[in-house]
Design a protein around this motif. Structure first.
Motif, short mmCIF file in Angstrom:
data_model
loop_
_atom_site.label_atom_id
_atom_site.label_comp_id
_atom_site.label_asym_id
_atom_site.label_seq_id
_atom_site.Cartn_x
_atom_site.Cartn_y
_atom_site.Cartn_z
N GLY A 106 0.82 -1.20 0.00
CA GLY A 106 0.00 0.00 0.00
C GLY A 106 0.85 1.25 0.00
O GLY A 106 1.95 1.27 0.56
N GLY A 107 0.35 2.29 -0.66
CA GLY A 107 0.99 3.59 -0.54
C GLY A 107 0.67 4.18 0.83
O GLY A 107 0.08 3.51 1.69
N GLN A 108 1.03 5.41 1.07
CA GLN A 108 0.77 6.02 2.37
C GLN A 108 -0.73 6.00 2.67
O GLN A 108 -1.53 6.48 1.88
CB GLN A 108 1.29 7.45 2.39
N TYR A 109 -1.09 5.34 3.79
CA TYR A 109 -2.47 5.24 4.28
C TYR A 109 -3.34 4.24 3.51
O TYR A 109 -4.53 4.14 3.76
CB TYR A 109 -3.17 6.60 4.32
N GLY A 110 -2.77 3.50 2.57
CA GLY A 110 -3.54 2.49 1.83
C GLY A 110 -3.17 1.08 2.28
O GLY A 110 -2.04 0.81 2.68
N ALA A 111 -4.13 0.16 2.22
CA ALA A 111 -3.87 -1.23 2.58
C ALA A 111 -2.99 -1.90 1.52
O ALA A 111 -2.93 -1.45 0.37
CB ALA A 111 -5.18 -1.99 2.72
N ILE A 113 -3.59 -5.10 0.42
CA ILE A 113 -4.71 -5.60 -0.37
C ILE A 113 -5.98 -5.13 0.34
O ILE A 113 -6.21 -5.50 1.50
CB ILE A 113 -4.71 -7.13 -0.49
N GLY A 114 -6.79 -4.32 -0.32
CA GLY A 114 -8.00 -3.81 0.33
C GLY A 114 -8.34 -2.41 -0.13
O GLY A 114 -8.26 -2.10 -1.31
N SER A 115 -8.67 -1.56 0.82
CA SER A 115 -9.20 -0.25 0.44
C SER A 115 -8.15 0.86 0.49
O SER A 115 -7.14 0.77 1.21
CB SER A 115 -10.38 0.14 1.34
N ASP A 116 -8.43 1.88 -0.28
CA ASP A 116 -7.66 3.12 -0.21
C ASP A 116 -8.05 3.88 1.06
O ASP A 116 -9.01 3.54 1.75
CB ASP A 116 -7.98 4.02 -1.42
N MET A 117 -7.32 4.93 1.34
CA MET A 117 -7.69 5.83 2.43
C MET A 117 -9.07 6.45 2.15
O MET A 117 -9.37 6.80 1.01
CB MET A 117 -6.64 6.93 2.54
N TYR A 118 -9.91 6.54 3.18
CA TYR A 118 -11.23 7.17 3.09
C TYR A 118 -12.20 6.46 2.14
O TYR A 118 -13.26 6.99 1.83
CB TYR A 118 -11.15 8.64 2.65
N SER A 119 -11.84 5.27 1.65
CA SER A 119 -12.64 4.63 0.61
C SER A 119 -13.11 3.24 1.03
O SER A 119 -12.51 2.61 1.90
CB SER A 119 -11.82 4.51 -0.68
N PRO A 120 -14.16 2.75 0.39
CA PRO A 120 -14.61 1.37 0.66
C PRO A 120 -13.99 0.39 -0.33
O PRO A 120 -13.55 0.77 -1.42
CB PRO A 120 -16.11 1.46 0.43
N CYS A 121 -13.95 -0.87 0.04
CA CYS A 121 -13.70 -1.94 -0.92
C CYS A 121 -14.68 -3.06 -0.61
O CYS A 121 -15.30 -3.08 0.45
CB CYS A 121 -12.26 -2.44 -0.90
N GLY A 122 -14.82 -3.97 -1.54
CA GLY A 122 -15.76 -5.07 -1.37
C GLY A 122 -15.15 -6.20 -0.56
O GLY A 122 -14.28 -6.00 0.30
N ASP A 123 -15.58 -7.42 -0.85
CA ASP A 123 -15.08 -8.60 -0.15
C ASP A 123 -13.73 -9.03 -0.73
O ASP A 123 -13.49 -8.87 -1.93
CB ASP A 123 -16.07 -9.76 -0.27
N LYS A 132 2.00 -11.81 0.03
CA LYS A 132 2.55 -10.86 1.00
C LYS A 132 1.86 -9.53 0.78
O LYS A 132 1.84 -9.01 -0.33
CB LYS A 132 4.06 -10.70 0.83
N ALA A 133 1.25 -9.00 1.86
CA ALA A 133 0.53 -7.73 1.76
C ALA A 133 0.99 -6.81 2.88
O ALA A 133 0.88 -7.15 4.06
CB ALA A 133 -0.97 -7.97 1.86
N VAL A 134 1.51 -5.64 2.50
CA VAL A 134 2.07 -4.70 3.47
C VAL A 134 1.30 -3.39 3.39
O VAL A 134 1.23 -2.76 2.33
CB VAL A 134 3.56 -4.44 3.18
N GLY A 135 0.72 -2.99 4.50
CA GLY A 135 -0.05 -1.75 4.53
C GLY A 135 0.83 -0.53 4.67
O GLY A 135 1.95 -0.59 5.21
N GLY A 136 0.33 0.60 4.17
CA GLY A 136 0.99 1.88 4.42
C GLY A 136 0.69 2.36 5.83
O GLY A 136 0.06 1.67 6.63
N ASP A 137 1.14 3.55 6.17
CA ASP A 137 0.92 4.09 7.51
C ASP A 137 -0.56 4.01 7.89
O ASP A 137 -1.44 4.38 7.11
CB ASP A 137 1.36 5.56 7.56
#
Length: 196
Positions: A106-111, A113-123, A132-137
């Motif tokens: 993820g970039g800064q504040y993004g998951a 695998i999943g949603s962006d900052m302030y945003s929804p994602c589905g299932d 391997k999934a690494v979240g941003g701040d």
């Protein structure tokens, strides 16, 4: 790109996958996002490494659309770098991973695998592969970005391994980012989940 297309080489442009299309990545890459306009399938060619790098941009590296499903399959490798406030693999739609060796950052504040900052994602459903999934701040490794939303997360026992690493200040490697929400999380074989 068109349904059935096999992509090779590095593009400085982003890609748009039309609704219902399946594409194959064969040692391919972009310096911007891949945007799925509807239900889309990405096949990772065996023996190939494919890099989607949106670090200089905004939003997810691979974007799924609301109410639609992005499916990733194949025996190759995929590395996805999200842009500012974006996930590595994200967008508003559902994400299904069936196979492959996948590293998503993820970039800064993004998951990862999943949603962006302030945003929804589905299932999010992970049926197989080595992930391997690494979240941003303040974002989860798999789940929601900061102040984001995520649907249900299911990780099947058929996966080889899942490494999920939360970003700074986030306590959930899998689940909600700081200020965010996440639906029910189902992990069929916790022994296959790692956080480092």
């Amino acid at each position: 790109v068109k349904d059935g297309e096999i992509l090779t080489g590095i593009s400085e442009y982003g890609l748009i996958i039309p609704d219902g299309a399946t594409i194959t990545l064969e040692s391919a890459g972009t310096l911007k996002s891949i945007i799925c306009k509807g239900d889309a399938k990405i096949i990772l060619s065996k023996g190939s490494t494919n890099i989607i790098n949106n670090e200089d941009g905004y939003g997810s590296a691979i974007v799924s659309m609301n109410g639609k499903t992005l499916t990733i399959d194949g025996e190759g490798a995929l590395v996805a770098f999200g842009g500012q406030e974006g996930a590595g693999i994200g967008g508003n739609g559902n994400i299904v991973i069936n196979n492959g060796t996948i590293d998503a950052y993820g970039g800064q504040y993004g998951a990862g695998i999943g949603s962006d900052m302030y945003s929804p994602c589905g299932d999010i459903t992970i049926n197989g592969g080595k992930i391997k999934a690494v979240g941003g701040d303040q974002a989860a490794g798999i789940g929601s970005g900061q102040d984001g939303e995520c649907g249900k997360i299911v990780i099947k026992s058929t996966v080889k391994e899942v490494v999920a690493i939360a970003g700074d200040e986030c306590k959930n490697h899998i689940g909600a980012g700081v200020g965010g929400t996440c639906g029910e999380v189902t992990i069929e074989d916790p022994a296959k989940i790692k956080n480092e």
